[in-house]
Design an enzyme around this catalytic site. Structure first.
Site, mmCIF file in Angstrom:
data_model
loop_
_atom_site.group_PDB
_atom_site.id
_atom_site.type_symbol
_atom_site.label_atom_id
_atom_site.label_comp_id
_atom_site.label_asym_id
_atom_site.label_seq_id
_atom_site.Cartn_x
_atom_site.Cartn_y
_atom_site.Cartn_z
ATOM 1 N N ASP A 84 73.420 45.734 39.206
ATOM 2 C CA ASP A 84 72.329 45.614 38.237
ATOM 3 C C ASP A 84 71.399 44.473 38.603
ATOM 4 O O ASP A 84 70.178 44.574 38.444
ATOM 5 C CB ASP A 84 72.903 45.383 36.838
ATOM 6 C CG ASP A 84 73.388 46.673 36.202
ATOM 7 O OD1 ASP A 84 73.800 47.564 36.957
ATOM 8 O OD2 ASP A 84 73.369 46.785 34.973
ATOM 9 N N LYS A 127 78.635 48.185 35.040
ATOM 10 C CA LYS A 127 79.010 49.576 34.767
ATOM 11 C C LYS A 127 80.446 49.881 35.204
ATOM 12 O O LYS A 127 80.988 50.919 34.835
ATOM 13 C CB LYS A 127 78.041 50.536 35.477
ATOM 14 C CG LYS A 127 76.578 50.287 35.140
ATOM 15 C CD LYS A 127 76.324 50.274 33.654
ATOM 16 C CE LYS A 127 74.898 49.889 33.325
ATOM 17 N NZ LYS A 127 74.533 48.517 33.703
ATOM 18 N N CYS A 197 77.751 37.851 37.189
ATOM 19 C CA CYS A 197 76.682 36.971 36.694
ATOM 20 C C CYS A 197 77.188 36.080 35.561
ATOM 21 O O CYS A 197 77.839 36.546 34.628
ATOM 22 C CB CYS A 197 75.494 37.802 36.250
ATOM 23 S SG CYS A 197 74.800 38.797 37.608
ATOM 24 N N GLU A 449 67.063 48.731 32.843
ATOM 25 C CA GLU A 449 67.020 47.459 32.128
ATOM 26 C C GLU A 449 65.677 46.770 32.352
ATOM 27 O O GLU A 449 65.116 46.829 33.445
ATOM 28 C CB GLU A 449 68.144 46.535 32.603
ATOM 29 C CG GLU A 449 69.513 46.999 32.203
ATOM 30 C CD GLU A 449 70.604 46.068 32.680
ATOM 31 O OE1 GLU A 449 71.743 46.214 32.196
ATOM 32 O OE2 GLU A 449 70.338 45.200 33.534
ATOM 33 N N SER A 475 68.928 43.842 29.868
ATOM 34 C CA SER A 475 70.065 43.211 30.516
ATOM 35 C C SER A 475 70.747 42.255 29.563
ATOM 36 O O SER A 475 70.138 41.732 28.624
ATOM 37 C CB SER A 475 69.581 42.454 31.753
ATOM 38 O OG SER A 475 70.539 41.526 32.195
#
Length: 560
Positions: A84, A127, A197, A449, A475
């Site tokens: 992402d 995901k 992240c 996103e 996000s």
């Protein structure tokens, strides 16, 4: 060895009518003794192209060691992943949400076809986790997850950094508030190595909530990817799996209505990602649990926002370990009657039993988690809004720091790229509601996103004076006055498709409403003039996704 422990794999290892399967198992190195043992599939979501996942294949090897040490056969297989962080703001993001279903389908496919007695999914990015949770709910055989762990924070010129720092640097560049040298310095130093992240973004939101649901070992969400505790967890998971097999604990014994409430309670307390709404609707569908947008709102109404974590706060997920990790927060919530302690977990114990010996959360020497008496916001930061702009619902992320009501005039963007272009030209002004449409599950497709535009708005210094609504997603790294998942989406002729520049829009988190101040008669005229733009995707995965995906209000599931 009890037959109950290898009740699936014995189809291949014991039934005389499957000699070729047994021959292949001998061919991969199994012994005659191994043919009596349960076989555990280890689903690795590792791949080299993303820091969230780059270390997961290595962790899977440790999981296999733990399986073998407990007299079982561990067999590693792989599924796909999409980053992402890397795809945000470009067309690669169209493939992100569809990857959730591909991950779920591939795990279900392999475990079913290969007759594995149980499955352990090693997951790291946004995901991976919901995809694996959907798969284990469908399979309903002993299963658990191992989170790959959060990343350590980066640093540049004395400032702690993470992935969102890189996105926000773009807005600073547009606004002329950062030098070329510092722009490159932020980008080069934001991501120091392996791990998901680092704020309470989607990966850490899902990891924390699935631990609250009971699908991981305690503290799985708290150990950073490079912490020695992560390796120890991977090895310890073998004994937990053996215990699950012996007790015949199944995912649907764990993934109950109460467990879903526990998971979303933790999302609210931590200030987690809007994506959790989308994912838990889909996971509940897979687990045959009745759980809706309105149920999520009920939880938001009663659970305060307590964690001063990024993106809206100060701290990172790596800091949670210093206060005892997620279990200390879980115990605090349990002691204050905000969690169901009687829910079963993969340890074979209830959540309350797992937390019995966990130290109490103290507030004297830490500022990461606030007490219930002094929350950041007295209710949840995620609000489900309805109105003529969202007759089937929308999801707002409003921490309270932005205020709870925004009224402004529409600045319409037909796609995400328009928003970036308008911002770069200085055409997005204070007092506007930026409307980004045609980014829904069908219209995007893939419900991209909007981290790039929201971060750019923040970096440009407009975060407190501009709101944003979209039929796409946001996000976990997004903060500001934002509303996503607007349904029906523009592609389906939802009201968001009819908005024009200058229309007045009100976003109200108190009345939980999203209102376009245009008369019904005018909307009827606009609707009569509206025509659906055909999807340009006529083949491949995105074509299949457009044909099969449900509304965001139902979790964007593809098997209704």
């Amino acid at each position: 060895m009890s037959q109950n422990l290898n009740k699936f794999s014995r189809t291949l290892t014991q039934e005389i009518t499957n000699p070729a399967a047994k021959a292949m198992l001998y061919g991969i190195g199994l012994s005659s003794d191994d043919m009596q043992k349960p076989q555990i599939g280890i689903a690795s979501t590792g791949y080299e192209g993303n820091t969230c996942n780059m270390h997961l294949n290595g962790l899977s090897v440790h999981v296999k060691k733990g399986i073998q040490a407990n007299d079982m056969v561990g067999l590693i297989f792989h599924t796909i992943g999409v980053s992402d962080g890397m795809t945000n703001g470009n067309n690669g993001m169209k493939y992100s949400l569809p990857s959730r279903d591909l991950i779920a389908d591939s795990i279900e496919d392999v475990v079913s076809a290969q007759w594995y007695d149980g499955v352990i999914a090693v997951v790291g990015c946004d995901k991976n986790m919901p995809g694996a949770m959907i798969a284990i709910a469908r399979l309903n055989r002993p299963a658990m997850l191992v989170y790959g762990g959060t990343i350590r924070s980066g640093e540049y010129k004395g400032q702690k950094l993470d992935i969102v720092s890189a996105f926000e640097a773009l807005g600073k560049k547009f606004a002329g508030n950062i030098s070329d040298e510092d722009y490159e310095g932020v980008i080069k130093n934001a991501i120091p190595g392996a791990g998901a992240c680092g704020g309470m973004y989607t990966a850490n939101t899902m990891a924390s909530s699935m631990e609250a649901m009971g699908l991981t070992l305690p503290n799985s969400s708290s150990y950073p990817a490079t912490h020695e505790g992560k390796t120890a967890e991977c090895i310890a998971i073998g004994a937990a799996m053996k215990n699950m097999l012996e007790l015949n604990i199944l995912p649907k014994d764990i993934m109950t209505r109460k467990a879903f409430e526990n998971a979303v309670t933790v999302v609210m307390a931590l200030g987690g990602s809007t994506n959790a709404v989308l994912h838990y609707l889909a996971i509940a569908h897979a687990a045959d649990v009745d759980f809706t947008l309105d149920d999520i709102q009920v939880i938001s109404d009663r659970v305060p926002f307590l964690a001063d974590l990024k993106p809206s706060g100060k701290y990172y997920m790596e800091d949670m370990l210093s206060i005892g990790g997620l279990p200390t927060l879980l115990k605090y919530l349990l002691n204050n009657n905000l969690l169901h302690g009687d829910c079963m977990t993969i340890t074979g114990k209830t959540l309350a039993e797992n937390l019995a010996d966990v130290p109490d959360l103290e507030f004297e020497n830490q500022k990461i988690i606030r007490p219930l008496s002094n929350p950041i916001k007295s209710s949840g930061h995620l609000q489900i809004l309805y109105g003529n702009l969202a007759t089937e619902g929308a999801v707002a992320k409003i921490t309270g720091k932005e205020g709870e009501k925004f009224e402004g005039t529409a600045k319409v963007c037909e796609c995400e790229e328009d928003a970036i272009e308008f911002l770069s030209k200085g055409e997005i002004k204070p007092g506007q509601v930026v409307v980004i449409r045609n980014e829904g599950p069908k219209g995007g497709p893939g419900m991209p996103e909007m981290l790039k535009p929201t971060s750019a708005v923040m970096g440009a210094g407009l975060g407190n004076s501009v709101a944003m609504i979209t039929d796409g997603r946001f996000s976990g790294g997004t903060h500001g006055f934002v509303v996503g998942h607007v349904t029906p989406e523009a592609f389906e002729g939802g009201t968001i498709a009819l908005v024009k520049d200058g229309d007045k829009i009100t976003i109200d988190a108190v009345t939980k409403s999203l209102t376009l101040h245009v008369s019904d008669d005018e909307l009827a005229i606009r609707r009569a003039q509206w025509k659906q733009i055909p999807s340009p995707f006529t083949k491949g995965i995105l074509r299949k996704y457009v044909k099969n995906v449900s509304s965001a209000s139902k979790g964007c599931v593809t098997d209704l």
